[in-house]
Write an enzyme that holds these catalytic residues in place. Structure first.
Site, PDB file in Angstrom:
ATOM      1  N   CYS A   1       1.403   1.848  11.436  1.00  0.00           N
ATOM      2  CA  CYS A   1       2.341   2.640  11.130  1.00  0.00           C
ATOM      3  C   CYS A   1       2.861   3.755  11.722  1.00  0.00           C
ATOM      4  O   CYS A   1       3.863   4.374  11.891  1.00  0.00           O
ATOM      5  CB  CYS A   1       1.989   3.220   9.907  1.00  0.00           C
ATOM      6  SG  CYS A   1       1.703   1.729   8.464  1.00  0.00           S
TER       7      CYS A   1
ATOM      8  N   SER B   1      -3.639  -3.468  -0.636  1.00  0.00           N
ATOM      9  CA  SER B   1      -2.436  -4.214  -0.019  1.00  0.00           C
ATOM     10  C   SER B   1      -2.769  -5.605   0.406  1.00  0.00           C
ATOM     11  O   SER B   1      -3.986  -5.748   1.142  1.00  0.00           O
ATOM     12  CB  SER B   1      -2.132  -3.520   1.213  1.00  0.00           C
ATOM     13  OG  SER B   1      -0.838  -4.030   1.771  1.00  0.00           O
TER      14      SER B   1
ATOM     15  N   GLN C   1      -7.747  -0.277   3.561  1.00  0.00           N
ATOM     16  CA  GLN C   1      -8.503  -0.776   4.546  1.00  0.00           C
ATOM     17  C   GLN C   1      -9.924  -1.512   4.157  1.00  0.00           C
ATOM     18  O   GLN C   1     -10.382  -2.439   4.568  1.00  0.00           O
ATOM     19  CB  GLN C   1      -8.594   0.170   5.691  1.00  0.00           C
ATOM     20  CG  GLN C   1      -7.404   0.221   6.588  1.00  0.00           C
ATOM     21  CD  GLN C   1      -6.914  -0.930   7.297  1.00  0.00           C
ATOM     22  OE1 GLN C   1      -7.829  -1.709   7.585  1.00  0.00           O
ATOM     23  NE2 GLN C   1      -5.677  -1.025   7.922  1.00  0.00           N
TER      24      GLN C   1
ATOM     25  N   GLY D   1       0.796  -1.338   0.034  1.00  0.00           N
ATOM     26  CA  GLY D   1      -0.055  -0.048   0.060  1.00  0.00           C
ATOM     27  C   GLY D   1       0.818   1.231  -0.059  1.00  0.00           C
ATOM     28  O   GLY D   1       0.663   2.343  -0.709  1.00  0.00           O
ATOM     29  N   THR D   2       1.990   1.385   0.819  1.00  0.00           N
ATOM     30  CA  THR D   2       2.516   2.573   0.776  1.00  0.00           C
ATOM     31  C   THR D   2       3.225   2.682  -0.376  1.00  0.00           C
ATOM     32  O   THR D   2       3.166   3.989  -1.068  1.00  0.00           O
ATOM     33  CB  THR D   2       4.031   2.244   1.825  1.00  0.00           C
ATOM     34  OG1 THR D   2       3.069   2.177   3.208  1.00  0.00           O
ATOM     35  CG2 THR D   2       4.799   3.555   1.579  1.00  0.00           C
TER      36      THR D   2
END
Length: 381
Positions: A318, A196, A176, A70-71
């Site tokens: 995170c 993700s 999410q 995802g990042t």
């Protein structure tokens, strides 16, 4: 046996996902860019996985770019859309994940102008406020689908339609939401969207970026021609295969309904305690409860639960390790004390009713001991 209620941080790998991962690691070792049989076998695995991920969100396979997670997907979308030379205007919200907020903050440090829209007390941003912030020089609008701490679902489609009408790139962090609610990129009308795999019972290290056909973006990794030149680097065939199976499993709505029923049961059982469910009146993910224990110490509660064999969280993984109160909760209007009294519980398809009852019992005991300690301290003073 431990009880795991921190599934918004990461999830247990599903047995079917683990099986395909093991098989692919053992037997599909070719480079997917090679033209020999081993390479073409790997290529087929990659493309089958790409098709499965695309189906999960109503996209076409050609619109899916595999990433490391995802990042990377969020960074690729943000810098790809707004990182071109020149000064641009960007609109985002105060409840974005750090993997969105930090790249946008970096663009601000480079001279771009950023408008940040706060949420209401219920945790959702006002779509009209986001749309009204769009200017003639706006290059990018970034609005998440669902918040990782509260589970609050944001009005992405309403914002996206207005942004697209004005020719502004709209990016959605759906990390999410994927697998917990239905996602259709056509209905959302977004240009890019991040996923993700480890949020949906697959391993860490693999994600995807949806790029709407015809969308112009700068590539973020240069090198080979992989991923239609949007993301250079040798494809990770086993992790892509695992992601594909996880995406297929995640498309089944039945486990989501079961998880929602358990979440609602959990919150109903907590009603006897002095708690507030943050965003309870808003539309939320079916697995998430952001619980404020009035006068409680969230960090102490999480530690006590851990010692009792239960994993929960004070917020975003995170941002764990930071002592500051949650920026998301503060943006919603909670005080610093209230934010530091909030614990996040996030369920999964593997959560059971027995586990929910055990967590409520542990919380009741933990809070009772804390209250006795406070009363004892007050009496001694």
């Amino acid at each position: 046996m431990r009880i795991y209620l921190d599934n918004n941080a990461t999830t247990q790998v599903h047995p079917e996902v683990l099986s395909i991962l093991d098989d692919t690691l053992r037997n599909v070792y070719g480079n997917a860019s090679s033209i020999h049989k081993e390479g073409q076998t790997a290529r087929q695995v990659i493309e089958d996985a790409r098709d499965s991920v695309a189906r999960l969100i109503g996209a076409t396979a050609r619109e899916i770019v595999f990433t490391s997670g995802g990042t990377e997907s969020n960074n690729a979308a943000i810098f790809g859309a707004a990182g071109a030379p020149g000064i641009h205007h960007i609109v985002t919200t105060a409840v974005e994940h750090p993997s969105v907020a930090e790249p946008i903050a970096e663009l601000a440090r480079r001279g771009h102008e950023v408008t940040v829209i706060p949420p209401t007390r219920d945790g959702a941003v006002d779509a009209r406020a986001v749309v009204d912030a769009i200017r003639k020089d706006t290059r990018l609008v970034a609005v998440m689908l669902a918040n990782n701490e509260t589970g609050i679902i944001q009005p992405v489609a309403e914002v996206a339609r207005a942004a697209r009408d004005r020719g502004v790139h709209i990016h959605c962090d759906a990390v999410q939401g994927a697998g917990k609610i239905d996602i259709d990129v056509g209905s959302l009308s977004v240009d890019t969207l991040s996923l993700s795999a480890h949020k949906m019972h697959a391993p860490k290290g693999i994600g995807a970026l949806y790029v709407r056909r015809g969308t112009s973006m700068q590539a973020h990794l240069l090198g080979g021609a992989q991923e239609r030149r949007r993301r250079a680097g040798t494809e990770n065939v086993p992790l892509a295969a695992a992601f594909g199976v996880a995406a297929t499993l995640a498309s089944d709505a039945k486990p989501r309904a079961e998880v929602r029923a358990l979440r609602d049961r959990f919150e109903a059982l907590l009603a006897s305690l002095d708690v507030t469910i943050n965003g309870a009146r808003a539309e939320r993910l079916p697995n998430t409860s952001s619980v404020m224990f009035r006068g409680g110490d969230a960090e102490g509660i999480v530690i006590a639960l851990d010692l009792s064999g239960i994993a929960a969280s004070t917020g975003s993984a995170c941002s764990s390790g930071r002592v500051e109160p949650s920026k998301t909760l503060l943006a919603m209007g909670l005080t610093a004390e209230e934010a530091k009294s909030t614990v996040r519980f996030s369920l999964s398809r593997f959560t059971t009713p027995i586990e929910i009852d055990a967590v409520v019992a542990a919380l009741t005991s933990t809070l009772s001991r804390a209250q006795r300690g406070i009363s004892g301290g007050a009496a001694r003073s």
